[in-house]
Design a protein around this motif. Sequence first.
Motif, PDB file in Angstrom:
ATOM      1  N   THR A 115      -3.998   6.847   1.741  1.00  0.00           N
ATOM      2  CA  THR A 115      -2.998   5.842   2.140  1.00  0.00           C
ATOM      3  C   THR A 115      -2.948   5.678   3.651  1.00  0.00           C
ATOM      4  O   THR A 115      -2.903   4.549   4.167  1.00  0.00           O
TER       5      THR A 115
ATOM      6  N   ILE B  41      -5.895   3.622   4.892  1.00  0.00           N
ATOM      7  CA  ILE B  41      -5.751   2.184   4.605  1.00  0.00           C
ATOM      8  C   ILE B  41      -4.747   1.539   5.547  1.00  0.00           C
ATOM      9  O   ILE B  41      -4.995   0.454   6.115  1.00  0.00           O
TER      10      ILE B  41
ATOM     11  N   THR C  87       0.831  -1.212   0.000  1.00  0.00           N
ATOM     12  CA  THR C  87       0.000   0.000   0.000  1.00  0.00           C
ATOM     13  C   THR C  87       0.858   1.252   0.000  1.00  0.00           C
ATOM     14  O   THR C  87       0.617   2.210  -0.761  1.00  0.00           O
TER      15      THR C  87
END
Length: 597
Positions: free
Chosen positions: A274, A277, A182
């Motif tokens: 980001t 997540i 990620t």
Amino acid sequence: MPQKQKSEPQSDRNPQSNRDPKQSMSWLLQYLRPVKWRMLALLLLLLATTALQLLNPQIVQRFIDQATGSGSVSGLLSLAGLYLAVAVLNQLFTVSVDFLGNDVAWRATNQIRANLLKHVLRLDMRFHNVKTPGEMIERIDGDVTNMSNFFAMFIAKIVGSFVLLAGILGYMFVYDWMIAATMTAFTCLSIGVMFRIRDLGVKASQSERQANASLFGLIEERIAGIEDVQANGGVPRLMNRYHRAMRSVFLSGRKAWMLRVMPWNVTVAMFTVTVTIVLLLSVRMYLQGHITLGMLFLFFQYTQMLNDPIEQLGDQLQEFQKAKSGMRRARELLSLRSEIADGDGDELPPGPLSVSFERVNFGYGEDQRILHDISFKLKPGERLGLIGRTGSGKSSISRLLLRLYNSDSGVIRVGGADIRSLRLESLYRRVGMVTQDVQLFDGTLRDNLTLFNPRLSDETILETTERLGLRPWIEAMPEGLDARLSAGGASLSAGEAQLFALTRVFLTQPSLVILDEPSSRLDAATEATLQRAVDQLLEQCTGIVIAHRLATLDKVDKIMVLRQGRIIEFGPRAALAQDPSSEYARLLRADRQEELA
């Protein structure tokens, strides 16, 4: 006769020259090579700083895990002490990186400034006639300062950011590939977007720099003419132009800023997604017991740290756009070529030099012819008086002799040599000129008299000023030759300034002297003193005296009368004065009648 070259940017002749990245990099590297060892030291410091940045969150992670577990107090104190030592060391390294980065930048860009100034000083007068000093200051200093700001942090921020990114992502792949993937996707997308639109604001930044240059040129031009502005009520009109120039600066600056921050705005949006997540994945792993609380903090801290180098890359991308616009403008300026090509001849006969013009034509523009078919000869040691109405071409002849301009056609010879075949340094060493407006510089009397030539001794200077009647004034100064003068010479009278200019020429011991109306601003008594100095100077060399006052031409050998750029009379002064039908005799009669009136 070869065609006259025009000063034009090389980029205009080769439109790709300023857009070729390889050429830009090659041009840049020539200034960075002299500081390569400092750059290496900077890189080593940067690696050490990055290592310390990666280490501190791990110390905190261990501290949290021990504090929530069965860690001892002594162990916790040791970790706290280690954290403090690493933080202090990291700060010292960061300061060292900033210092060394600025040192590298200023060493490299100062050389660019020096090269730009040297190049501009060698460009012909056609260039300088259309460029104001204010604009040149902006081109030589303002543009390069933008480059310096970028160079100062290039390694510290750009290289350092990539090293830190690599360290964070490498560490995260060891612990959890999903979170690392990620973070890697965010990093690649952010860098890709930034580099994709990296040139978005370059053109706008160039327009911003040009608007600033125009503003500085306007301010410099009007301050230089402050007497005329105030005396003629020009302040309101000046302020109107100033406000319009400032509006142009504001509008161009706003547009450039909005385009430069576009990459940063995009990365902020992606970073928000980001972080969300990574936090969700980390909390899930913690609740499932796969990671400790300290490891959860470490993931969060590394995610936050990931934003720092991305943000620094965005900031530096803005600086890069400014630097690239400055680099383009600097290369464009360096690509300009003077129409005055240096020759390779050094040999001129000793003593006074002969002068000849052979069918010389000249104009400051293609449709502005000033001199028409000018031909005359002066033997070594002869004195020529040049007279004519304003705009008749008198000063243009002197400028051609000094190669401030090239003639459009014809040949000019000094000492029998075509001046185009001579090195400019050799020509200037033997030809001296005193202009109507004497330029004085911020420096000592000695500096102004010698034009900063350290080889001239004080004894030589004082002996020369004694001959010109300037020594008593110098000795009356409290510090003598060490007394300081301000730029512009506001502390000197017109007569003293003219004597200064004559002293400069005396000290160079020229073989040909051009006096461009040296007594135009003097009273009768000061003019008499100046005339005695001129007579002494012309005893040793060939002389050309441009004058409105015919009394200053009593001791010349020949007279040339110009009208609208053409010679209407040329011959021995005595013969022309005795010929009642000559133009010179008519001017003498008119001059006497004016004095009697």
